[in-house]
Design a protein around this motif. Structure first.
Motif, PDB file in Angstrom:
ATOM      1  N   ALA A  35       0.828  -1.209   0.000  1.00  0.00           N
ATOM      2  CA  ALA A  35       0.000   0.000   0.000  1.00  0.00           C
ATOM      3  C   ALA A  35       0.859   1.254   0.000  1.00  0.00           C
ATOM      4  O   ALA A  35       0.549   2.239  -0.697  1.00  0.00           O
ATOM      5  N   PHE A  36       1.956   1.235   0.766  1.00  0.00           N
ATOM      6  CA  PHE A  36       2.832   2.403   0.797  1.00  0.00           C
ATOM      7  C   PHE A  36       3.513   2.616  -0.547  1.00  0.00           C
ATOM      8  O   PHE A  36       3.610   3.750  -1.037  1.00  0.00           O
ATOM      9  N   GLU A  37       3.981   1.547  -1.172  1.00  0.00           N
ATOM     10  CA  GLU A  37       4.630   1.688  -2.479  1.00  0.00           C
ATOM     11  C   GLU A  37       3.654   2.204  -3.527  1.00  0.00           C
ATOM     12  O   GLU A  37       4.012   3.038  -4.370  1.00  0.00           O
ATOM     13  N   ALA A  38       2.414   1.708  -3.491  1.00  0.00           N
ATOM     14  CA  ALA A  38       1.414   2.190  -4.451  1.00  0.00           C
ATOM     15  C   ALA A  38       1.167   3.686  -4.275  1.00  0.00           C
ATOM     16  O   ALA A  38       0.968   4.414  -5.263  1.00  0.00           O
ATOM     17  N   ARG A  39       1.193   4.156  -3.045  1.00  0.00           N
ATOM     18  CA  ARG A  39       0.993   5.585  -2.796  1.00  0.00           C
ATOM     19  C   ARG A  39       2.165   6.398  -3.323  1.00  0.00           C
ATOM     20  O   ARG A  39       1.995   7.485  -3.891  1.00  0.00           O
ATOM     21  N   VAL A  40       3.365   5.875  -3.156  1.00  0.00           N
ATOM     22  CA  VAL A  40       4.556   6.626  -3.545  1.00  0.00           C
ATOM     23  C   VAL A  40       4.683   6.742  -5.062  1.00  0.00           C
ATOM     24  O   VAL A  40       5.072   7.797  -5.584  1.00  0.00           O
TER      25      VAL A  40
ATOM     26  N   ALA B 261       2.303   6.629  -7.287  1.00  0.00           N
ATOM     27  CA  ALA B 261       1.110   7.127  -7.981  1.00  0.00           C
ATOM     28  C   ALA B 261       1.448   8.392  -8.770  1.00  0.00           C
ATOM     29  O   ALA B 261       2.474   9.045  -8.543  1.00  0.00           O
ATOM     30  N   ASP B 262       0.570   8.729  -9.711  1.00  0.00           N
ATOM     31  CA  ASP B 262       0.728   9.926 -10.551  1.00  0.00           C
ATOM     32  C   ASP B 262       2.039   9.907 -11.318  1.00  0.00           C
ATOM     33  O   ASP B 262       2.756  10.921 -11.415  1.00  0.00           O
ATOM     34  N   GLY B 263       2.370   8.744 -11.851  1.00  0.00           N
ATOM     35  CA  GLY B 263       3.582   8.662 -12.666  1.00  0.00           C
ATOM     36  C   GLY B 263       4.879   8.809 -11.902  1.00  0.00           C
ATOM     37  O   GLY B 263       5.915   9.140 -12.489  1.00  0.00           O
ATOM     38  N   GLY B 264       4.842   8.575 -10.597  1.00  0.00           N
ATOM     39  CA  GLY B 264       6.062   8.685  -9.795  1.00  0.00           C
ATOM     40  C   GLY B 264       6.469  10.110  -9.507  1.00  0.00           C
ATOM     41  O   GLY B 264       7.652  10.367  -9.208  1.00  0.00           O
ATOM     42  N   ALA B 265       5.510  11.045  -9.559  1.00  0.00           N
ATOM     43  CA  ALA B 265       5.852  12.448  -9.308  1.00  0.00           C
ATOM     44  C   ALA B 265       6.411  12.647  -7.902  1.00  0.00           C
ATOM     45  O   ALA B 265       7.326  13.455  -7.689  1.00  0.00           O
ATOM     46  N   GLU B 266       5.878  11.900  -6.925  1.00  0.00           N
ATOM     47  CA  GLU B 266       6.364  12.044  -5.549  1.00  0.00           C
ATOM     48  C   GLU B 266       7.799  11.539  -5.424  1.00  0.00           C
ATOM     49  O   GLU B 266       8.617  12.123  -4.698  1.00  0.00           O
TER      50      GLU B 266
ATOM     51  N   GLU C 128      15.195   2.803  -3.297  1.00  0.00           N
ATOM     52  CA  GLU C 128      14.714   1.705  -2.464  1.00  0.00           C
ATOM     53  C   GLU C 128      13.502   2.179  -1.668  1.00  0.00           C
ATOM     54  O   GLU C 128      13.583   3.178  -0.938  1.00  0.00           O
ATOM     55  N   ILE C 129      12.375   1.492  -1.798  1.00  0.00           N
ATOM     56  CA  ILE C 129      11.144   1.833  -1.082  1.00  0.00           C
ATOM     57  C   ILE C 129      10.935   0.783   0.003  1.00  0.00           C
ATOM     58  O   ILE C 129      10.765  -0.407  -0.299  1.00  0.00           O
ATOM     59  N   LYS C 130      10.962   1.208   1.265  1.00  0.00           N
ATOM     60  CA  LYS C 130      10.830   0.308   2.390  1.00  0.00           C
ATOM     61  C   LYS C 130       9.659   0.749   3.261  1.00  0.00           C
ATOM     62  O   LYS C 130       9.284   1.919   3.294  1.00  0.00           O
TER      63      LYS C 130
ATOM     64  N   PRO D  64       5.167   9.666   2.691  1.00  0.00           N
ATOM     65  CA  PRO D  64       6.543   9.289   2.364  1.00  0.00           C
ATOM     66  C   PRO D  64       7.552  10.379   2.720  1.00  0.00           C
ATOM     67  O   PRO D  64       7.266  11.568   2.611  1.00  0.00           O
ATOM     68  N   THR D  65       8.702   9.958   3.138  1.00  0.00           N
ATOM     69  CA  THR D  65       9.852  10.825   3.304  1.00  0.00           C
ATOM     70  C   THR D  65      11.063  10.069   2.771  1.00  0.00           C
ATOM     71  O   THR D  65      10.973   8.863   2.489  1.00  0.00           O
ATOM     72  N   ALA D  66      12.163  10.755   2.615  1.00  0.00           N
ATOM     73  CA  ALA D  66      13.323  10.123   1.978  1.00  0.00           C
ATOM     74  C   ALA D  66      14.607  10.590   2.628  1.00  0.00           C
ATOM     75  O   ALA D  66      14.642  11.615   3.322  1.00  0.00           O
ATOM     76  N   ALA D  67      15.651   9.828   2.391  1.00  0.00           N
ATOM     77  CA  ALA D  67      16.983  10.162   2.887  1.00  0.00           C
ATOM     78  C   ALA D  67      18.003   9.562   1.925  1.00  0.00           C
ATOM     79  O   ALA D  67      17.819   8.436   1.445  1.00  0.00           O
ATOM     80  N   PRO D  68      19.074  10.307   1.629  1.00  0.00           N
ATOM     81  CA  PRO D  68      20.126   9.735   0.771  1.00  0.00           C
ATOM     82  C   PRO D  68      20.968   8.736   1.553  1.00  0.00           C
ATOM     83  O   PRO D  68      21.200   8.892   2.756  1.00  0.00           O
ATOM     84  N   VAL D  69      21.426   7.694   0.870  1.00  0.00           N
ATOM     85  CA  VAL D  69      22.250   6.658   1.488  1.00  0.00           C
ATOM     86  C   VAL D  69      23.522   6.519   0.662  1.00  0.00           C
ATOM     87  O   VAL D  69      23.474   6.220  -0.531  1.00  0.00           O
ATOM     88  N   ASP D  70      24.654   6.758   1.294  1.00  0.00           N
ATOM     89  CA  ASP D  70      25.946   6.645   0.627  1.00  0.00           C
ATOM     90  C   ASP D  70      26.286   5.169   0.448  1.00  0.00           C
ATOM     91  O   ASP D  70      26.325   4.407   1.417  1.00  0.00           O
ATOM     92  N   LEU D  71      26.554   4.765  -0.795  1.00  0.00           N
ATOM     93  CA  LEU D  71      26.792   3.358  -1.107  1.00  0.00           C
ATOM     94  C   LEU D  71      28.260   3.038  -1.338  1.00  0.00           C
ATOM     95  O   LEU D  71      28.577   1.896  -1.678  1.00  0.00           O
TER      96      LEU D  71
END
Length: 402
Positions: free
Chosen positions: A58-63, A65-70, A158-160, A214-221
């Motif tokens: 459900a969370f991934e579907a929300r994120v 949505a709308d062509g991935g604008a979020e 990555e969507i978690k 949704p919120t996000a954070a960069p992850v150094d790889l």
């Protein structure tokens, strides 16, 4: 039996323990290790609960949505080198990646990446498929999303479903997500022209606090990329491992217990306590390691400190074996006579630093126990209300007691 495909989580766990031939062969052959562990009598519970699975979908579907604008907005807001103002939804291309089979989807993903990069436009690839060669065998992987920027850079997303609370998340879960993203980045680097385009910074998208926003954070790889790349190169090729297995060996969970155990034992394992969090066969391998008395069951750090002493019996022999007292006497500060030194030379592996440290630890432990025995009050008498402070023991003895 249909093989189980390798995923990024399994590859990250395999890269964390490249010396385990058992896991490499079973994963490469697509064996269901969960069913195998249950048949061996040592099941391990892994995987998401049904509630977490539904919540994550459900969370991934929300994120997306709308062509991935979020997703694009979060990418612009939290990554360096990206325009602060997100593009309009019409400016973001979401290509169709449907194709027949994993190989077809991988080819379609490669074409979509090449087209978006050549056009210099925003593109969002949802659930693409990439391949990565592992120990001579191709593994097909499916990231959550890949964003293509106008400058030609590729970012793994990555969507978690675990939350980010007050700007921080569970370090163990973030580390696992970073290792998975590193596996995806390595697969992208193997594509034509991908080595210079894959960003070493992934975007981790999670729910904010206790909401579904949704919120996000960069992850150094960079650290995970270097470690995973090095570990995957150390993996033995699957055909070399298979050549050591007797002909006719089967890993069928329907086999009798003794026959199945004998089949699994034909492939050596490299158990470590970290396997309990990532491998379905961890309990079976742990029982075998304990039965054999290997020091690997105590952890990689202990195994590394003990050097050539690979079993618990060898460790105890080095600590309490014959000649240990003479060796300790040679190490003691007051051992100045040549007789003590000659006795130490015949006491066993004195030159081994691990053996010398074990003998010293055994002597300190004995001193600490003897001190406690002399200073402790008798069990049948009550301690006085006001007692004098105990005699302070030496720092070495105190450390050994702790």
């Amino acid at each position: 039996m249909p093989p189980r495909p390798l995923d990024a989580r399994a590859l990250a766990a395999l890269a964390a323990n490249p010396g385990c031939r058992r896991r490499a062969l079973l994963d490469g052959a697509g064996v269901d290790k969960g069913a195998l562990a249950s048949a061996l009598g040592a099941p391990a519970a892994f995987g998401q609960s049904q509630f977490a699975f539904v919540r994550g979908n459900a969370f991934e579907a929300r994120v997306v949505a709308d062509g991935g604008a979020e997703l694009i907005r979060l990418l612009c807001a939290h990554t360096d080198g990206t325009p602060a103002t997100p593009p309009e939804p019409a400016e973001v291309t979401v290509p169709d990646l449907a194709a027949d089979g994993p190989a077809g989807r991988t080819a379609r993903t490669r074409i979509a990446l090449e087209e978006a990069t050549a056009a210099g436009r925003w593109a969002l690839l949802r659930h693409p498929m990439v391949s990565l060669e592992i120990a001579g065998s191709a593994a097909y992987l499916e990231p959550d999303a890949i964003a293509v920027r106008p400058d030609g850079g590729w970012t793994v997303i990555e969507i978690k479903s675990f939350p980010i609370l007050d700007g921080s998340a569970d370090p163990a879960k973030v580390g696992a997500a970073a290792r998975q993203a590193a596996v995806y980045a390595l697969a992208l680097e193997q594509l034509p022209g991908g080595a210079g385009r894959v960003r070493s910074e992934a975007l981790l998208v999670c729910p904010k606090d206790f909401s579904n926003l949704p919120t996000a954070a960069p992850v150094d790889l960079r650290k995970q990329l270097a470690s995973t790349r090095r570990q995957l190169k150390r993996l033995t090729r699957l055909d070399e491992i298979a050549d050591t297995v007797p002909d006719g060996t089967r890993f069928d969970p329907a086999l009798p217990g003794e026959e199945l155990t004998a089949a699994v034992d034909t492939v050596p394992a490299e158990y470590a306590p970290e396997c309990l969090a990532s491998c379905e066969l961890a309990f079976h391998c742990r029982a075998q390691a304990r039965t054999a008395g290997t020091v690997a069951s105590l952890g990689r750090a202990v195994r590394g400190e003990l050097g050539g002493l690979t079993t618990v019996d060898a460790v105890l022999t080095a600590a309490h074996g014959e000649g240990a007292d003479a060796a300790d006497a040679a190490d003691a500060p007051d051992a100045t006579d040549a007789a003590s030194a000659d006795a130490a030379d015949t006491a066993g592996p004195v030159d081994d630093p691990a053996a010398a440290a074990l003998r010293r630890a055994a002597r300190l432990r004995a001193e600490a126990l003897e001190h406690l025995e002399h200073t402790a009050p008798p069990a049948h008498t009550a301690a006085p209300a006001h007692t004098a402070p105990p005699v302070r023991q030496s720092p070495d003895a105190e450390a050994a007691c702790r």
